[in-house]
Design a protein around this motif. Structure first.
Motif, PDB file in Angstrom:
ATOM      1  N   GLN A   1       0.828  -1.211   0.000  1.00 30.03           N
ATOM      2  CA  GLN A   1       0.000   0.000   0.000  1.00 30.03           C
ATOM      3  C   GLN A   1       0.861   1.259   0.000  1.00 30.03           C
ATOM      4  N   ARG A   2       2.018   1.207   0.676  1.00 29.92           N
ATOM      5  CA  ARG A   2       2.921   2.363   0.683  1.00 29.92           C
ATOM      6  C   ARG A   2       3.515   2.598  -0.712  1.00 29.92           C
ATOM      7  N   VAL A   3       3.829   1.500  -1.408  1.00 35.28           N
ATOM      8  CA  VAL A   3       4.308   1.620  -2.790  1.00 35.28           C
ATOM      9  C   VAL A   3       3.233   2.276  -3.655  1.00 35.28           C
ATOM     10  N   LYS A   4       2.014   1.800  -3.513  1.00 37.39           N
ATOM     11  CA  LYS A   4       0.908   2.353  -4.292  1.00 37.39           C
ATOM     12  C   LYS A   4       0.690   3.832  -3.964  1.00 37.39           C
ATOM     13  N   ALA A   5       0.787   4.185  -2.682  1.00 35.88           N
ATOM     14  CA  ALA A   5       0.588   5.579  -2.281  1.00 35.88           C
ATOM     15  C   ALA A   5       1.629   6.494  -2.918  1.00 35.88           C
ATOM     16  N   LEU A   6       2.871   6.022  -3.040  1.00 38.22           N
ATOM     17  CA  LEU A   6       3.907   6.824  -3.694  1.00 38.22           C
ATOM     18  C   LEU A   6       3.561   7.058  -5.165  1.00 38.22           C
ATOM     19  N   ASN A   7       3.071   6.006  -5.835  1.00 44.34           N
ATOM     20  CA  ASN A   7       2.667   6.164  -7.225  1.00 44.34           C
ATOM     21  C   ASN A   7       1.492   7.132  -7.346  1.00 44.34           C
ATOM     22  N   ASP A   8       0.536   7.011  -6.423  1.00 47.88           N
ATOM     23  CA  ASP A   8      -0.619   7.910  -6.434  1.00 47.88           C
ATOM     24  C   ASP A   8      -0.194   9.365  -6.260  1.00 47.88           C
ATOM     25  N   LYS A   9       0.923   9.584  -5.558  1.00 51.88           N
ATOM     26  CA  LYS A   9       1.402  10.945  -5.324  1.00 51.88           C
ATOM     27  C   LYS A   9       2.305  11.447  -6.444  1.00 51.88           C
ATOM     28  N   GLY A  10       2.546  10.595  -7.447  1.00 48.74           N
ATOM     29  CA  GLY A  10       3.290  11.094  -8.604  1.00 48.74           C
ATOM     30  C   GLY A  10       4.600  10.414  -8.914  1.00 48.74           C
TER      31      GLY A  10
ATOM     32  N   ASP B   1      -3.736  -8.993  -6.343  1.00 45.20           N
ATOM     33  CA  ASP B   1      -4.533  -7.799  -6.060  1.00 45.20           C
ATOM     34  C   ASP B   1      -3.720  -6.529  -6.277  1.00 45.20           C
ATOM     35  N   GLY B   2      -2.400  -6.636  -6.056  1.00 44.08           N
ATOM     36  CA  GLY B   2      -1.543  -5.479  -6.285  1.00 44.08           C
ATOM     37  C   GLY B   2      -1.172  -5.277  -7.737  1.00 44.08           C
ATOM     38  N   VAL B   3      -1.251  -6.344  -8.529  1.00 43.47           N
ATOM     39  CA  VAL B   3      -0.828  -6.288  -9.927  1.00 43.47           C
ATOM     40  C   VAL B   3      -1.988  -5.998 -10.874  1.00 43.47           C
ATOM     41  N   TYR B   4      -3.174  -6.530 -10.541  1.00 41.40           N
ATOM     42  CA  TYR B   4      -4.306  -6.442 -11.460  1.00 41.40           C
ATOM     43  C   TYR B   4      -5.279  -5.326 -11.080  1.00 41.40           C
ATOM     44  N   ALA B   5      -5.670  -4.530 -12.060  1.00 44.38           N
ATOM     45  CA  ALA B   5      -6.730  -3.546 -11.861  1.00 44.38           C
ATOM     46  C   ALA B   5      -8.086  -4.235 -11.859  1.00 44.38           C
ATOM     47  N   GLN B   6      -8.180  -5.340 -12.598  1.00 45.62           N
ATOM     48  CA  GLN B   6      -9.434  -6.084 -12.656  1.00 45.62           C
ATOM     49  C   GLN B   6      -9.117  -7.543 -12.954  1.00 45.62           C
ATOM     50  N   ILE B   7      -9.685  -8.433 -12.149  1.00 42.99           N
ATOM     51  CA  ILE B   7      -9.578  -9.868 -12.397  1.00 42.99           C
ATOM     52  C   ILE B   7     -10.962 -10.349 -12.794  1.00 42.99           C
ATOM     53  N   SER B   8     -11.098 -10.766 -14.048  1.00 39.31           N
ATOM     54  CA  SER B   8     -12.413 -11.172 -14.538  1.00 39.31           C
ATOM     55  C   SER B   8     -12.716 -12.633 -14.252  1.00 39.31           C
ATOM     56  N   GLY B   9     -11.684 -13.439 -14.062  1.00 34.55           N
ATOM     57  CA  GLY B   9     -11.948 -14.844 -13.792  1.00 34.55           C
ATOM     58  C   GLY B   9     -10.694 -15.605 -13.403  1.00 34.55           C
ATOM     59  N   ILE B  10     -10.893 -16.696 -12.686  1.00 33.66           N
ATOM     60  CA  ILE B  10      -9.813 -17.590 -12.288  1.00 33.66           C
ATOM     61  C   ILE B  10     -10.236 -19.016 -12.616  1.00 33.66           C
ATOM     62  N   LYS B  11      -9.339 -19.757 -13.254  1.00 36.30           N
ATOM     63  CA  LYS B  11      -9.580 -21.163 -13.549  1.00 36.30           C
ATOM     64  C   LYS B  11      -8.590 -22.001 -12.760  1.00 36.30           C
ATOM     65  N   LEU B  12      -9.073 -22.958 -11.999  1.00 35.25           N
ATOM     66  CA  LEU B  12      -8.245 -23.833 -11.174  1.00 35.25           C
ATOM     67  C   LEU B  12      -8.291 -25.246 -11.746  1.00 35.25           C
ATOM     68  N   THR B  13      -7.124 -25.843 -11.952  1.00 36.68           N
ATOM     69  CA  THR B  13      -7.053 -27.198 -12.484  1.00 36.68           C
ATOM     70  C   THR B  13      -6.155 -28.032 -11.588  1.00 36.68           C
ATOM     71  N   GLY B  14      -6.715 -29.097 -11.024  1.00 38.79           N
ATOM     72  CA  GLY B  14      -5.960 -29.970 -10.149  1.00 38.79           C
ATOM     73  C   GLY B  14      -5.323 -31.129 -10.901  1.00 38.79           C
TER      74      GLY B  14
END
Length: 344
Positions: free
Chosen positions: A53-62, A254-267
């Motif tokens: 979150q601190r990394v993101k806050a620095l980006n938000d500040k420029g 969550d830190g990398v993606y702006a939007q996750i539309s789906g996840i597929k899990l394969t065992g």
């Protein structure tokens, strides 16, 4: 006008994560010997979340995302989290995280020189591939660094990561990270050459110039042996360390993606046992990971499936006795995660 922001479903992992952002001492992890309870693991995840979150806050500040120091802080955080989720009990996760935190602290306060000017061999990592270090140094001192800074910073960190793996487990485990560093170097050199000496700043998207978002598909792998108790597949059988691995994966996504539309899990299982037994086991394990993600608040679409003993990645032909064979076949026992979404 403010730039357009793409909305996304939130990954709600723990209520404690929200508290962690407020005053968490992000660079301190639980001592390895005490890292045996859900409470300790949750606290460490909160620390990672707080620093992110601190990394993101620095980006938000420029501070632009391709800033050398911000990139280096992010990559130190990433390699620390990667090794933490692999249950690395050495000093590497702590020391790598501390490097990221120190760089972030200097950016927040404007302190100079920034610790990111150096790339220490944390945890006494071996200094591998002097040629790569020298070539990164050449890009770093060139006129095109403004375009290549992110790749240079992360490539240097990956070389340290590789050196740590070499000390602990040898070349076989160091090679993947050497390959990452080589890929980063190639990309850095291309970016620097294309830059022509004129730095390119990647920061916020200006209003009225929003490009069409690009949907990407990313594949990750979770080791089933690290997730579940032996020969088990239900939610009660999910090990504390297994839960931590899933949680850490989602924190990073969550830190990398702006939007996750789906996840597929394969065992998948190994080839031992019958196909009639392995197929439902692989399905149940994927379904349990799905249920766990849903329980943590993931709002996007999740589908799960099993492929039993199909698509073996290690044949282990001729390996004996049975205990050695079981160990050799470990990479086959896995849950593959395919993420579809739009990156930040």
């Amino acid at each position: 006008m403010k730039p357009t922001i793409i909305s996304r479903p939130r990954v709600v992992l723990f209520a404690v994560m929200a508290l962690a952002v407020q005053g968490a001492f992000a660079q301190t992890l639980t001592a390895p010997a005490a890292r045996i309870s859900d409470q300790a693991i949750v606290a460490d995840q909160a620390g990672y979340k707080a620093l992110q979150q601190r990394v993101k806050a620095l980006n938000d500040k420029g501070v632009p995302v391709n800033n050398y120091y911000l990139s280096k802080a992010q990559c130190w955080l990433d390699v620390s989290l990667h090794e933490y989720t692999r249950n690395d009990r050495s000093a590497f996760p702590q020391q790598a995280l501390a490097q990221g935190a120190a760089i972030v602290g200097a950016l927040e306060t404007g302190a100079t020189p920034n610790p990111g000017d150096q790339t220490p061999l944390v945890n006494d990592a071996a200094k591998l591939r002097e040629d790569l270090w020298a070539r990164f140094g050449a890009v770093k001192s060139g006129a095109g660094l403004g375009c290549a800074a992110q790749k240079v910073a992360c490539g240097e960190v990956e070389l340290v990561h590789a050196g740590n793996e070499f000390n602990q487990q040898g070349w076989r485990h160091a090679n993947p990270y050497i390959q990452i560093a080589e890929d980063q170097l190639q990309a850095a050199q291309a970016s620097a050459a294309a830059c022509g000496g004129a730095p390119v700043v990647v920061s916020k998207i200006e209003a009225g110039a929003v490009p069409a978002p690009t949907v990407v598909v990313e594949k990750l792998t979770l080791a089933a042996d690290a997730l579940f108790r032996f020969d088990k597949s239900g939610l009660p059988d999910l090990l504390p360390a297994g839960r931590a691995r899933i949680d850490s994966m989602m924190i990073k996504l969550d830190g990398v993606y702006a939007q996750i539309s789906g996840i597929k899990l394969t065992g998948y299982t190994d080839r031992l046992g019958t196909a009639a037994y392995n197929q439902p086991l692989s399905e149940r394990r994927a379904a349990t990971v799905r249920a766990y993600l849903v329980s943590k608040g993931f709002a996007g679409e999740i589908v799960s499936a099993g492929k039993g003993e199909a698509d073996q990645v290690e044949a282990c032909t001729g390996v004996a006795p049975r205990a050695a064979l079981i160990g050799c076949l470990q990479p086959n026992r896995r849950v593959e995660v395919e993420v579809t979404g739009i990156k930040r």
